[in-house]
Structures are given as structure tokens and as C-alpha cells.
Design a protein around this motif. Sequence first.
Motif, short mmCIF file in Angstrom:
data_model
loop_
_atom_site.label_atom_id
_atom_site.label_comp_id
_atom_site.label_asym_id
_atom_site.label_seq_id
_atom_site.Cartn_x
_atom_site.Cartn_y
_atom_site.Cartn_z
N ASP A 156 21.66 73.56 19.29
CA ASP A 156 21.51 74.47 20.42
C ASP A 156 20.27 74.16 21.26
O ASP A 156 19.86 74.93 22.10
N ARG A 157 19.68 72.97 21.02
CA ARG A 157 18.52 72.46 21.76
C ARG A 157 17.24 73.25 21.48
O ARG A 157 16.30 73.20 22.24
N HIS A 158 17.22 73.97 20.39
CA HIS A 158 15.99 74.62 19.93
C HIS A 158 15.19 73.58 19.16
O HIS A 158 15.75 72.81 18.37
N VAL A 159 13.88 73.55 19.39
CA VAL A 159 13.02 72.57 18.72
C VAL A 159 12.03 73.29 17.84
O VAL A 159 11.33 74.20 18.29
N GLY A 203 15.36 69.27 28.52
CA GLY A 203 16.41 69.35 27.51
C GLY A 203 16.18 70.39 26.44
O GLY A 203 17.09 70.72 25.69
N VAL A 204 14.97 70.93 26.35
CA VAL A 204 14.64 71.93 25.33
C VAL A 204 14.99 73.33 25.85
O VAL A 204 14.57 73.70 26.93
N GLU A 205 15.76 74.07 25.06
CA GLU A 205 16.13 75.45 25.43
C GLU A 205 15.15 76.48 24.87
O GLU A 205 14.93 77.51 25.46
N SER A 206 14.59 76.20 23.69
CA SER A 206 13.61 77.10 23.08
C SER A 206 12.81 76.28 22.07
O SER A 206 13.23 75.20 21.68
N ALA A 207 11.65 76.81 21.70
CA ALA A 207 10.77 76.06 20.80
C ALA A 207 9.98 77.01 19.93
O ALA A 207 9.68 78.14 20.32
N HIS A 208 9.62 76.51 18.75
CA HIS A 208 8.75 77.25 17.84
C HIS A 208 7.86 76.25 17.12
O HIS A 208 8.34 75.24 16.62
N VAL A 209 6.56 76.55 17.09
CA VAL A 209 5.61 75.72 16.36
C VAL A 209 5.11 76.51 15.17
O VAL A 209 4.67 77.66 15.31
N GLU A 210 5.22 75.89 14.01
CA GLU A 210 4.74 76.50 12.77
C GLU A 210 3.48 75.76 12.34
O GLU A 210 3.49 74.54 12.19
N LEU A 211 2.40 76.49 12.16
CA LEU A 211 1.16 75.91 11.67
C LEU A 211 1.21 75.91 10.15
O LEU A 211 1.36 76.96 9.53
#
Length: 113
Positions: A50-53, A83-91
Amino acid sequence: MSEKPALADAHERALIEGRVIETLRTVFDPELPVNIYELGLIYDVRVREDRHVDVDMTLTAPSCPVAGTLPGEVERKVYDTEGVESAHVELVWDPPFRMENMSEEVRLELGLL
């Protein structure tokens, strides 16, 4: 009614991953003249259909002065990547950062080889 975009296939996900990595190379550690990707702070980049990164990253130390701001900056830049629909960064802190995480070029540049 707007249509949902088609799911990304493996080829498109690989292209998006490449763009995200190039984006990550534009984010620099505030204390070193090195981007966070070559510094070894990025542990994983996953692009879903779904283009979530999702990005797993660490910092050089838990007491790093940018611990409260750098992950958010990275997430915004990844989200803005084509091209990215949504993103989440986990530390993440496990495994802890080690000098060996750095690319050979960075270790050479910093005089660590």
C-alpha cells in the motif's frame, strides 16, 4: 468518489525503497558531516504493497541531543518521497549502534580505519 491507487508490485516497491534510501542520504547527523544512512543509523526500510514505508533507525547514543527531533524529521522526509503514501519511523536501541555500522568510506573519512 476517488479511486484507491493500485497496490504496488515488487518492482515498484523496490523503486520506492531506492528513492527512500536516496532521501535518507540527504539527512545529516548534526554532530558529524555524514548522512544518517552511511553513518549506519538506518537498520531497515520496508515498503508495503500500500506504499506505506516503515523505517527502523537508531542513534549513536540514547542521550543524543536530537533524539526528540531527528526521527520526526526522517519520517517527514520519507513521507515526502515520491511514491510514498505514508511513513513511520521507529527509533530502536537493539542492537545498539556500533562503529562497524558505518560504511567503510565514512570510517575512512572520519579517520577510524
